[in-house]
Design an enzyme around this catalytic site. Structure first.
Site, PDB file in Angstrom:
ATOM      1  N   GLY A   1     -16.088  50.087  37.146  1.00  9.89           N
ATOM      2  CA  GLY A   1     -16.039  49.925  38.605  1.00  9.89           C
ATOM      3  C   GLY A   1     -17.217  50.614  39.263  1.00  9.89           C
ATOM      4  O   GLY A   1     -17.058  51.319  40.263  1.00  9.89           O
TER       5      GLY A   1
ATOM      6  N   SER B   1     -19.787  49.218  40.753  1.00  9.89           N
ATOM      7  CA  SER B   1     -20.507  48.410  41.750  1.00  9.89           C
ATOM      8  C   SER B   1     -20.344  48.906  43.169  1.00  9.89           C
ATOM      9  O   SER B   1     -21.164  48.612  44.031  1.00  9.89           O
ATOM     10  CB  SER B   1     -20.027  46.952  41.673  1.00  9.89           C
ATOM     11  OG  SER B   1     -18.615  46.914  41.777  1.00  9.89           O
TER      12      SER B   1
ATOM     13  N   TYR C   1       1.257  51.620  42.366  1.00 13.04           N
ATOM     14  CA  TYR C   1      -0.030  52.328  42.325  1.00 13.04           C
ATOM     15  C   TYR C   1       0.200  53.801  41.992  1.00 13.04           C
ATOM     16  O   TYR C   1      -0.456  54.368  41.108  1.00 13.04           O
ATOM     17  CB  TYR C   1      -0.746  52.197  43.670  1.00 13.04           C
ATOM     18  CG  TYR C   1      -2.040  52.972  43.747  1.00 13.04           C
ATOM     19  CD1 TYR C   1      -3.210  52.480  43.167  1.00 13.04           C
ATOM     20  CD2 TYR C   1      -2.107  54.211  44.395  1.00 13.04           C
ATOM     21  CE1 TYR C   1      -4.403  53.195  43.243  1.00 13.04           C
ATOM     22  CE2 TYR C   1      -3.294  54.927  44.466  1.00 13.04           C
ATOM     23  CZ  TYR C   1      -4.444  54.412  43.890  1.00 13.04           C
ATOM     24  OH  TYR C   1      -5.624  55.119  43.951  1.00 13.04           O
TER      25      TYR C   1
ATOM     26  N   ALA D   1       2.683  55.214  40.494  1.00  6.86           N
ATOM     27  CA  ALA D   1       3.129  55.358  39.099  1.00  6.86           C
ATOM     28  C   ALA D   1       1.959  55.177  38.136  1.00  6.86           C
ATOM     29  O   ALA D   1       1.830  55.895  37.136  1.00  6.86           O
ATOM     30  CB  ALA D   1       4.226  54.345  38.800  1.00  6.86           C
TER      31      ALA D   1
HETATM   32  P1  NAP Z   1     -13.417  50.268  45.470  1.00  4.61           P
HETATM   33  O1  NAP Z   1     -14.452  50.642  46.448  1.00  4.61           O
HETATM   34  O2  NAP Z   1     -12.391  49.233  45.829  1.00  4.61           O
HETATM   35  O3  NAP Z   1     -14.153  49.813  44.118  1.00  4.61           O
HETATM   36  C1  NAP Z   1     -13.354  49.423  43.040  1.00  4.61           C
HETATM   37  C2  NAP Z   1     -14.218  49.175  41.826  1.00  4.61           C
HETATM   38  O4  NAP Z   1     -13.354  48.795  40.739  1.00  4.61           O
HETATM   39  C3  NAP Z   1     -15.216  48.050  42.017  1.00  4.61           C
HETATM   40  O5  NAP Z   1     -16.384  48.349  41.296  1.00  4.61           O
HETATM   41  C4  NAP Z   1     -14.496  46.849  41.406  1.00  4.61           C
HETATM   42  O6  NAP Z   1     -15.377  45.846  40.923  1.00  4.61           O
HETATM   43  C5  NAP Z   1     -13.752  47.514  40.246  1.00  4.61           C
HETATM   44  N1  NAP Z   1     -12.569  46.753  39.841  1.00  4.61           N
HETATM   45  C6  NAP Z   1     -11.479  46.455  40.582  1.00  4.61           C
HETATM   46  N2  NAP Z   1     -10.626  45.688  39.868  1.00  4.61           N
HETATM   47  C7  NAP Z   1     -11.202  45.497  38.651  1.00  4.61           C
HETATM   48  C8  NAP Z   1     -10.836  44.784  37.492  1.00  4.61           C
HETATM   49  N3  NAP Z   1      -9.701  44.059  37.399  1.00  4.61           N
HETATM   50  N4  NAP Z   1     -11.669  44.803  36.438  1.00  4.61           N
HETATM   51  C9  NAP Z   1     -12.837  45.483  36.500  1.00  4.61           C
HETATM   52  N5  NAP Z   1     -13.245  46.184  37.564  1.00  4.61           N
HETATM   53  C10 NAP Z   1     -12.440  46.178  38.633  1.00  4.61           C
HETATM   54  O7  NAP Z   1     -12.564  51.528  44.988  1.00  4.61           O
HETATM   55  P2  NAP Z   1     -12.828  53.116  45.124  1.00  4.61           P
HETATM   56  O8  NAP Z   1     -12.202  53.574  46.378  1.00  4.61           O
HETATM   57  O9  NAP Z   1     -14.229  53.460  44.799  1.00  4.61           O
HETATM   58  O10 NAP Z   1     -11.850  53.622  43.952  1.00  4.61           O
HETATM   59  C11 NAP Z   1     -12.308  54.075  42.697  1.00  4.61           C
HETATM   60  C12 NAP Z   1     -11.173  54.806  42.018  1.00  4.61           C
HETATM   61  O11 NAP Z   1     -10.744  55.878  42.858  1.00  4.61           O
HETATM   62  C13 NAP Z   1      -9.937  53.927  41.780  1.00  4.61           C
HETATM   63  O12 NAP Z   1      -9.368  54.226  40.523  1.00  4.61           O
HETATM   64  C14 NAP Z   1      -9.001  54.350  42.895  1.00  4.61           C
HETATM   65  O13 NAP Z   1      -7.640  54.136  42.572  1.00  4.61           O
HETATM   66  C15 NAP Z   1      -9.342  55.823  43.031  1.00  4.61           C
HETATM   67  N6  NAP Z   1      -8.981  56.399  44.317  1.00  4.61           N
HETATM   68  C16 NAP Z   1      -9.486  55.892  45.479  1.00  4.61           C
HETATM   69  C17 NAP Z   1      -9.088  56.451  46.705  1.00  4.61           C
HETATM   70  C18 NAP Z   1      -9.589  55.916  48.032  1.00  4.61           C
HETATM   71  O14 NAP Z   1      -9.104  56.362  49.094  1.00  4.61           O
HETATM   72  N7  NAP Z   1     -10.533  55.012  48.066  1.00  4.61           N
HETATM   73  C19 NAP Z   1      -8.184  57.525  46.711  1.00  4.61           C
HETATM   74  C20 NAP Z   1      -7.716  58.023  45.506  1.00  4.61           C
HETATM   75  C21 NAP Z   1      -8.120  57.442  44.320  1.00  4.61           C
HETATM   76  P3  NAP Z   1     -15.963  44.711  41.942  1.00  4.61           P
HETATM   77  O15 NAP Z   1     -16.892  45.429  42.881  1.00  4.61           O
HETATM   78  O16 NAP Z   1     -16.717  43.776  41.073  1.00  4.61           O
HETATM   79  O17 NAP Z   1     -14.802  44.110  42.643  1.00  4.61           O
END
Ligand code: NAP
Length: 251
Positions: free
Chosen positions: A13, A15, A157, A159
């Site tokens: 992830g 990107s 989520y 869980a």
């Molecule tokens: P984000 O901006 O939505 O980016 C998600 C990334 O995961 C993107 O690169 C996406 O690829 C990739 N992805 C999603 N589904 C996928 C799949 N089926 N197969 C392969 N790649 C996939 O998310 P983020 O906020 O940076 O989150 C990153 C991590 O932090 C996650 O594990 C999330 O649960 C955790 N987190 C986030 C928050 C928050 O508030 N944002 C809080 C706590 C924890 P594409 O770009 O190609 O779609």
């Protein structure tokens, strides 16, 4: 201060959001980075072209849906053929969305578990032989405060992120002393994933409930991830590092 020259790092992830910030920080520290993504090709290409490229670095990009085990095999085939080694796996890719128990959507439940849990197991298994060959092999798994306090209407989520902490602790003793395994547990982060929650007065309301009074940037989370992957954290394993502005004092 953090010097990762010669290291090879896979960021799932990569990107967008936290993953993209990790790719940039790892590259700035001298590491070669594989920017993995699911579909956002132009975002991934933008990240790839923005990476610092110290002498000897060889950044890569790979497109694949982590819900598909074949894609994971292909990603590790690429790592094997282009790098032949791996020092750090950052299990960052994840999905978040409402799924209230009363109307539980089984398909969405299965997808959440496939991307947020199963894929981490499969990436961990595939990475292990390479990480064991590294002088400081490590895994950093991205969890969430949702794992620690639960999240109403998002229990699949929450869980899945609880499972991430459980696997981190289990693997840390199972894979020692060759491979360190840690987790970060972010609270609210300013990325595409949670943008819907910041609409209207959401941003101000959420920030006002965080002791440090702001929502984290992706870089706020990437720093602790790179730290955990670095030699500065060489005696840390099995840790869940909270990156939440003081909102959840767990662990
Ligand atoms: P984000 O901006 O939505 O980016 C998600 C990334 O995961 C993107 O690169 C996406 O690829 C990739 N992805 C999603 N589904 C996928 C799949 N089926 N197969 C392969 N790649 C996939 O998310 P983020 O906020 O940076 O989150 C990153 C991590 O932090 C996650 O594990 C999330 O649960 C955790 N987190 C986030 C928050 C928050 O508030 N944002 C809080 C706590 C924890 P594409 O770009 O190609 O779609």
């Amino acid at each position: 201060m953090i010097e990762l020259g010669g290291r090879k790092v896979l960021v799932t992830g990569g990107s967008r959001g936290i993953g993209a910030a990790c790719c940039r920080l790892f590259a700035a520290a001298g590491a070669s980075v594989l920017v993995h993504y699911r579909s956002a090709k132009s975002d991934a290409e933008r990240v790839l072209s923005s990476l610092a490229a110290p002498v000897g670095s060889a950044h890569l990009a790979f497109r694949g849906d982590l819900a598909d085990s074949t894609a994971i095999e292909e990603m590790f085939d690429l790592i094997q053929s282009r790098w032949g080694s791996l020092d750090c796996l950052v299990n960052n890719a994840g999905i978040w969305g409402p799924n209230p128990l009363r109307e539980l959507d089984e398909e969405a439940l299965a997808e959440t578990l496939a991307v947020n849990v199963r894929a981490l197991f499969l990436c961990g298994r595939a990475a292990l032989p390479l990480l064991e060959e590294s002088a400081d092999g490590s895994i950093v798994n991205v969890s969430s405060t949702a794992a620690q306090r639960g999240e109403a209407f998002h229990s699949p989520y929450a869980a899945s992120k609880g499972a991430v902490i459980a696997m981190t602790k289990s693997w840390s003793s199972e894979l020692a002393p060759r491979v360190r395994v840690n987790s970060v547990a972010p609270g609210w982060v300013d990325t595409d994933m949670s943008a819907s929650a910041y609409a209207g007065d959401g941003r101000e309301r959420i920030a006002s409930e965080i002791p440090l009074r702001r929502i984290a940037t992706a870089e706020d989370v990437a720093g602790p991830i790179v730290f955990l992957a670095s030699p500065l954290a060489r005696h840390i394993t099995g840790e869940v590092l909270n990156v939440n502005g003081g909102s959840v004092l767990a662990g």
